[in-house]
Structures are given as C-alpha cells and as structure tokens.
Design a protein around this motif. Structure first.
Motif, PDB file in Angstrom:
ATOM      1  N   VAL A 323      41.008  40.660  66.065  1.00 29.08           N
ATOM      2  CA  VAL A 323      40.967  39.273  66.537  1.00 29.08           C
ATOM      3  C   VAL A 323      40.471  38.351  65.428  1.00 29.08           C
ATOM      4  O   VAL A 323      41.005  37.253  65.211  1.00 29.08           O
ATOM      5  CB  VAL A 323      40.062  39.165  67.786  1.00 29.08           C
ATOM      6  CG1 VAL A 323      39.814  37.704  68.154  1.00 29.08           C
ATOM      7  CG2 VAL A 323      40.691  39.916  68.962  1.00 29.08           C
ATOM      8  N   GLU A 324      39.464  38.801  64.697  1.00 24.72           N
ATOM      9  CA  GLU A 324      38.902  38.014  63.595  1.00 24.72           C
ATOM     10  C   GLU A 324      39.946  37.792  62.499  1.00 24.72           C
ATOM     11  O   GLU A 324      40.105  36.668  61.992  1.00 24.72           O
ATOM     12  CB  GLU A 324      37.683  38.757  63.043  1.00 24.72           C
ATOM     13  CG  GLU A 324      36.784  37.942  62.146  1.00 24.72           C
ATOM     14  CD  GLU A 324      35.531  38.712  61.739  1.00 24.72           C
ATOM     15  OE1 GLU A 324      34.880  38.280  60.777  1.00 24.72           O
ATOM     16  OE2 GLU A 324      35.215  39.728  62.385  1.00 24.72           O
ATOM     17  N   LEU A 325      40.666  38.845  62.116  1.00 23.94           N
ATOM     18  CA  LEU A 325      41.714  38.714  61.098  1.00 23.94           C
ATOM     19  C   LEU A 325      42.826  37.776  61.550  1.00 23.94           C
ATOM     20  O   LEU A 325      43.323  36.952  60.775  1.00 23.94           O
ATOM     21  CB  LEU A 325      42.294  40.087  60.765  1.00 23.94           C
ATOM     22  CG  LEU A 325      41.435  41.013  59.890  1.00 23.94           C
ATOM     23  CD1 LEU A 325      42.003  42.428  59.905  1.00 23.94           C
ATOM     24  CD2 LEU A 325      41.370  40.485  58.454  1.00 23.94           C
ATOM     25  N   ALA A 326      43.234  37.914  62.811  1.00 18.87           N
ATOM     26  CA  ALA A 326      44.321  37.080  63.323  1.00 18.87           C
ATOM     27  C   ALA A 326      43.909  35.617  63.418  1.00 18.87           C
ATOM     28  O   ALA A 326      44.704  34.711  63.141  1.00 18.87           O
ATOM     29  CB  ALA A 326      44.767  37.599  64.693  1.00 18.87           C
ATOM     30  N   ARG A 327      42.676  35.357  63.775  1.00 22.37           N
ATOM     31  CA  ARG A 327      42.225  33.977  63.969  1.00 22.37           C
ATOM     32  C   ARG A 327      41.967  33.261  62.649  1.00 22.37           C
ATOM     33  O   ARG A 327      42.307  32.084  62.489  1.00 22.37           O
ATOM     34  CB  ARG A 327      40.944  33.968  64.810  1.00 22.37           C
ATOM     35  CG  ARG A 327      40.391  32.578  65.098  1.00 22.37           C
ATOM     36  CD  ARG A 327      39.368  32.620  66.217  1.00 22.37           C
ATOM     37  NE  ARG A 327      38.205  33.414  65.879  1.00 22.37           N
ATOM     38  CZ  ARG A 327      37.113  32.930  65.263  1.00 22.37           C
ATOM     39  NH1 ARG A 327      37.053  31.656  64.927  1.00 22.37           N
ATOM     40  NH2 ARG A 327      36.092  33.720  65.016  1.00 22.37           N
ATOM     41  N   LYS A 328      41.397  33.971  61.690  1.00 23.64           N
ATOM     42  CA  LYS A 328      40.967  33.323  60.454  1.00 23.64           C
ATOM     43  C   LYS A 328      41.879  33.569  59.256  1.00 23.64           C
ATOM     44  O   LYS A 328      41.804  32.835  58.260  1.00 23.64           O
ATOM     45  CB  LYS A 328      39.555  33.811  60.090  1.00 23.64           C
ATOM     46  CG  LYS A 328      38.495  33.497  61.126  1.00 23.64           C
ATOM     47  CD  LYS A 328      37.161  34.097  60.724  1.00 23.64           C
ATOM     48  CE  LYS A 328      36.078  33.808  61.756  1.00 23.64           C
ATOM     49  NZ  LYS A 328      34.786  34.440  61.384  1.00 23.64           N
ATOM     50  N   GLY A 329      42.729  34.609  59.327  1.00 23.65           N
ATOM     51  CA  GLY A 329      43.437  35.031  58.125  1.00 23.65           C
ATOM     52  C   GLY A 329      42.523  35.886  57.286  1.00 23.65           C
ATOM     53  O   GLY A 329      41.289  35.823  57.399  1.00 23.65           O
ATOM     54  N   VAL A 330      43.111  36.693  56.409  1.00 26.18           N
ATOM     55  CA  VAL A 330      42.306  37.703  55.728  1.00 26.18           C
ATOM     56  C   VAL A 330      41.289  37.089  54.778  1.00 26.18           C
ATOM     57  O   VAL A 330      40.137  37.537  54.702  1.00 26.18           O
ATOM     58  CB  VAL A 330      43.209  38.724  54.994  1.00 26.18           C
ATOM     59  CG1 VAL A 330      43.931  38.099  53.808  1.00 26.18           C
ATOM     60  CG2 VAL A 330      42.395  39.934  54.560  1.00 26.18           C
ATOM     61  N   ARG A 331      41.649  36.045  54.049  1.00 30.31           N
ATOM     62  CA  ARG A 331      40.722  35.516  53.042  1.00 30.31           C
ATOM     63  C   ARG A 331      39.482  34.912  53.680  1.00 30.31           C
ATOM     64  O   ARG A 331      38.355  35.174  53.242  1.00 30.31           O
ATOM     65  CB  ARG A 331      41.441  34.514  52.148  1.00 30.31           C
ATOM     66  CG  ARG A 331      42.412  35.192  51.171  1.00 30.31           C
ATOM     67  CD  ARG A 331      43.168  34.222  50.299  1.00 30.31           C
ATOM     68  NE  ARG A 331      43.972  34.941  49.322  1.00 30.31           N
ATOM     69  CZ  ARG A 331      43.570  35.261  48.098  1.00 30.31           C
ATOM     70  NH1 ARG A 331      42.367  34.912  47.685  1.00 30.31           N
ATOM     71  NH2 ARG A 331      44.369  35.924  47.277  1.00 30.31           N
TER      72      ARG A 331
END
Length: 373
Positions: A323-331
C-alpha cells in the motif's frame, strides 16, 4: 498506480502474492489491481473473489506485466518473465539475488526496481517479511525430516519421538533464528532429542528459557558442528545472513561421516545452502536426492507446499508495504521508510545492496546516491 499480481510459474509454487482482501484494500485506496486468471487457485482463492474485491482479471501473464507499474510476487522471476519487465517497473517479492546471478543481471538490464522481502530489516534486526515464511519453513522442516527418516522414503527407519524403551531421534538444528527456533519447537513437541547450535550465546540462552523438552544448546564452531552432525539422525540447516549467500557450515567430509539413511533438510537452500553437499535446489515433486548415503531435502520454496496458510501469513506482512509503495511511489516511499529502503536491491541499473554486489563481484552503489542523482 496499477498493481499487478501474476500467477506464480516457478515449479510447484501455489502461493499468490495478494489475497482478495488485500486487493480490496488497494482498490479502496484508489489503485487499479490487475490479477492473472487463476493466480489464487492454488491457495484456494477463486477469481470470483478477486472480481468481488474490485480487481480486474486478465487472461495472461504478459497482460499483467504490460499493465502494471508495481508487480507483487511471491518468488523471484524466472527466465520466461525476464523480457516482460519494463524500465522503471517495481518488483516487490522474495528475490534472493545473492544466490541468483541471472536474475540479478536481468533486473539490471531491464532497469527494474527490485524490492526484496528478505532484506527489509527493522532497527532491532527483525526481518518483518521474511519471518512469516521462516516460521512456516522451520515448522515444515521437521515434518518433512520425520517423513524422510522413514525407511520407505530412504531413511534410517527411525521414529522421531521414539517409544518407551527406545531412544528418540537425534535432531541437530544449525541456527537459532526464526527458522531454527520453530524447527526446534516442533521437534521437541514430537519427542525428539534436539541440539540447537548458534554462535550467539544470548540467543541460545533465550531458547533455553522458552523451550521445554529434551534439548541442549551448543555454541557453534567447526569442531562442535562436525561432531553433532555426524551423530545426528536429522540435520536442519537454518542459518541466514540477510541478503547474502548462506555460509557453508557443514563440509562434504562431515556428511560422509554421517549415519547411513540420516536426513538433511537445508532450509537455507534459497540463499545457496549451508551444507556443502546441497549443490542444487530440489522441487516439491522431486524433493530429495541421496549423496554419501544421506538423504538431502533441498526444496527452495518449502512454504509453497502449504499455500493457503503461507499466502495468508505472507500477505498479512507484505500488504502495508505494498500500500505504501502504491500510494507514494518507490522513491518517496523508500526515502520516508528506512525499512522499505533496506529492501531495494537494484534500481535504475545499479546494485544497491552490498551483499548482492559482493556475491557477484558487481559495483555497489548506495541507494542514497542513486536517489540523489
């Protein structure tokens, strides 16, 4: 973001990287979830459940990779998947790159961001995404070891717990981490005599306190390991250096000195194995081979044999990070979360995990430098 869940194509792998409940959470957060038809079937999760959760079902593996910005898997990609990746795509899965140079080179060539479950580490040293599968593998290791000790499966014909008047099997557990402590717990529960070995005296002291039954703890060194393994009926290899190749603790000469029909279960095989005679991984459909009269079990995806339990346990741990990766993007996500940052093994054609670079004699570039550039 488009989140893709392909069906696992590694042999005998029936886990899936996202449950219908996880898909629903991502959809509710505003993301599109693309799931390959049949991806959850091996774990008892039907396509209809994913549709009801709001996911889009697509017919082929290639369709998932073509649409997704973030690919969530269970196991490292295999060769037929290499050319499906696109530059900039995020791969979130178990990677074990230190033991798999072809996968490392493929991800570098395709400029994929590879975030490995097994190298994400909390400040206290805990491995939040490796722990649930280590728990499963540790418990399974004793089950399969007991099975292959049976004479009909090539073993010594020894019952793990013995019976009144007949001593139990001698079980040696190499490593007192999550895998080792779970293996020891199950072996003790089955009535075996268990020797737990580790270099960390504080960890052995802890297990002395929490484990009950017929057990001893021994500080591991070359002499003590050699003596214990030669006397064992069942040896569980349970050592881990996060992100790095497993150290070889047991040499071939020691294996030659083991009892005929003894069993080795090397749980560390997915990181290269900690037993010298474990020279190749095996599969659930062909799990063992015999070398020097000793039965070797070297399945690299042990939790895949109990996919429903494993899928639920794994996704409980991985979903918050997905969820964190999807919401914020990897960088942004890795810049704000040091645990997630520890999972980045490769990005933009660079190796950003020192142990992976060392294993393959590649250049190591700190993640901070890549992100700054």
């Amino acid at each position: 973001m488009v989140v893709g869940v392909p069906k696992e194509i590694k042999k005998d792998e029936n886990r899936v990287a996202l449950t219908p409940a996880g898909a629903a959470e991502l959809v509710q957060a505003g993301h599109r979830v693309v799931v390959e038809q049949g991806a959850g079937a091996g774990s008892g999760m039907a396509d209809e459940e994913y549709r009801a959760a709001g996911a889009t079902l697509v017919p082929t593996h290639a369709d998932v990779f073509a649409e997704a910005d973030l690919i969530i898997k269970v196991k490292e990609p295999v060769e037929p998947e290499f050319n499906l990746f696109r530059p900039g795509q995020i791969l979130f899965t178990y990677l074990h790159l230190a033991a798999t140079e072809p996968v490392t080179r493929a991800l570098l060539q395709r400029r994929v961001t590879g975030v490995a479950y097994e190298t994400m580490q909390e400040p206290n040293g805990a491995l939040p995404l490796l722990t649930p599968m280590s728990e499963v593998a540790g418990r399974m290791s004793v089950q399969v070891g007991a099975q292959f000790l049976e004479e009909i499966h090539g073993g010594r014909g020894v019952l793990l717990g013995g019976v009144p008047g007949v001593p139990p099997a001698e079980v040696v557990v190499l490593g007192a981490g999550t895998v080792g402590s779970n293996a020891a717990r199950i072996a003790l529960g089955m009535g075996a005599h268990v020797t737990i070995m580790d270099k960390r005296v504080d960890r052995l002291r802890y297990l002395e306190d929490v484990l009950t039954g017929n057990r001893i703890t021994v500080v591991a060194n070359q002499q003590t390991v050699d003596r214990a393994v030669r006397y064992a009926d069942l040896v569980i290899g349970a050592v881990l250096v996060p992100g790095a190749r497993a150290p070889r603790l047991v040499g071939e000469e020691t294996v030659k000195g083991m009892k005929p029909g003894a069993v080795i279960v090397d749980v560390a095989v997915d990181q290269g194995g900690c037993i010298e005679t474990v020279d190749h991984p095996t599969t659930h459909s062909d799990p063992v081979y015999v070398k020097h009269g000793v039965v070797h079990y070297a399945v690299a995806n042990m939790p895949g044999a109990v996919p429903r339990t494993s899928t639920l346990a794994l996704t409980n741990a991985t979903l918050p990070y997905a969820v964190e990766l999807a919401r914020k993007g990897v960088r942004q996500a890795v810049a704000e979360d040091p645990v997630l940052a520890g999972g980045v093994n490769v990005i933009d054609g660079h190796v950003t995990h020192a142990a992976v670079a060392e294993a393959h004699d590649m250049e190591y570039v700190p993640l901070e430098r890549v992100l700054a550039g």
